[in-house]
Design a protein around this motif. Sequence first.
Motif: not given
Length: 175
Positions: A132-161
Amino acid sequence: MSLHDDAVLVLKGYENHYEGQEELRQIYLAHLDAHPDGMWKACEDGHITASALVIDPERERVLLTLHKKLRMWLQMGGHCEPDDTALAGAALREATEESGIAGLALLPGGPVRLDRHLTPCAWHLDVQYAALAPADAVEAISDESLDLRWFPYDRVAGVADESVVRLLEATRARL
């Protein structure tokens, strides 16, 4: 208690009635029984990994990483490390490192799902949690990632396996 012992205890206590989960649980336990090194990347027959789906139920969204090597949108996760003492701790560490979010908290009740998949290094026997992310969550891309993004529940099936979609469904059911 060793990380290997903790993983055995977690898996022995894991109960999930989704299709295929009991079979995977037995495969994971047999793997650990046959491989004292089955927690580590060096085990070429496969290894236990730990991951966590970072979720923000208030905004009905999840944070996914575009994995640098696999070039797929996935939950945070990866290999266990020598300093890890518990599987849940490894999942939380991975989620924190890869999301950059301080203050993540694992959803109570242990793992949400198991997922076995082949990667370039070996079979990953992934033990999947939700964080669970805290209400004030601020994300930051790590070295293992090309991108980091929030997706609404209904969009996950369109981008992920399907494995990520199943993890989201199981997480939402637990919420």
